[in-house]
Scaffold this active site. Sequence first.
Site, short mmCIF file in Angstrom:
data_model
loop_
_atom_site.label_atom_id
_atom_site.label_comp_id
_atom_site.label_asym_id
_atom_site.label_seq_id
_atom_site.Cartn_x
_atom_site.Cartn_y
_atom_site.Cartn_z
CG ASP A 42 40.13 39.27 37.20
OD1 ASP A 42 41.14 39.19 36.59
OD2 ASP A 42 39.25 38.43 36.77
CB SER A 43 45.91 40.04 37.94
OG SER A 43 45.78 41.38 37.37
CG ASP A 81 39.70 41.78 33.71
OD1 ASP A 81 39.17 41.35 32.84
OD2 ASP A 81 40.66 41.20 34.19
CE LYS A 110 41.47 40.60 30.49
NZ LYS A 110 40.81 39.49 31.14
CD GLU A 112 38.92 35.35 33.06
OE1 GLU A 112 38.42 34.18 33.36
OE2 GLU A 112 39.69 35.91 33.70
CD GLU A 176 45.67 34.14 31.57
OE1 GLU A 176 44.72 35.01 31.51
OE2 GLU A 176 46.36 33.62 32.75
O1 KIV Z 1 43.63 40.32 35.34
C1 KIV Z 1 44.62 40.18 34.51
O2 KIV Z 1 45.61 40.47 34.95
C2 KIV Z 1 44.23 39.68 33.20
C3 KIV Z 1 45.78 39.40 32.32
C4 KIV Z 1 46.22 38.02 32.74
C5 KIV Z 1 45.27 39.50 31.03
O3 KIV Z 1 43.39 39.37 32.96
#
Ligand code: KIV
Length: 268
Positions: A42-43, A81, A110, A112, A176
């Site tokens: 989600d970055s 994500d 993934k 969080e 992280e």
């Molecule tokens: O979205 C992302 O880039 C992440 C990484 C920091 C693991 O979740």
Amino acid sequence: MTIPEICDKKKHHQKITMLTAYDYPIASMADEAGVDMVLVGDSLANVVLGLTSTKEVGMKEMLHHTKAVVRAVKKALIVGDMPFESYQLNLQAAVDNAKQFMDAGCHAVKLEWFTHCLATAQAMVKAGIPVMGHVGLTPQTALEMKVQGKDAPTAKKIIENAKILEDKGCFSLVLECIPKEVSVQITRQLKIPTIGIGAGVYCDGQVLVSYDVLGLVTRYQPKFSKKYVDLAPLIIEAFKQYKRDVEAGRFPDDSHSFHMPIPEVEKL
Ligand code: KIV
């Protein structure tokens, strides 16, 4: 790459590599380079879309980019994500949204850490969806973007959370921004692989944001990330040369132009 193969790497003390990708070209190159896992992170929000927070992307944007990555990747394990509010609000919606990532071609999702993430992870695993957990700094809910677990009580809490996520069936965990003294404990105590970002060298694997690795971001570069090549100045220079060539009439030259046979030119 399959989930059992990823887990076997820990058993055989082989390091695991993961990079983020959000589009076809970068995902193809990460796959070609042989990274074990590609994370459609989600970055995406900050790195590609110019937004200020990962909270600003939703399922629509994530699935759009996931599909491009899936078209590119032939070998690596693809992890989608789960974006903010796609899994925190309602258990059934969380499972349905995770299924959308799987239907798009991901091999896992993934999520969080958040207050009710244990029930969520468990429900997804029960529905047959492989889940990667994420503890330490969790940008979707963090009040401050800073290193987590710097004192014993908060470190103990992170270790405890990591263990419970393993118990709930996660196949792997992202750690992280935590001190390496904490990540080493988690890595030793867990059977599942830990994938660090800003969590030191003792994790079972590492993940970085591909655009940071490539020097494609002009924003602030976090201490934990490493620029392996500085592409931004090269790209800017190429664009400047193109502009100069067009303005001077040097581009397109004959080799970049199409031609009509002479008799046709005469008729024309
Ligand atoms: O979205 C992302 O880039 C992440 C990484 C920091 C693991 O979740």
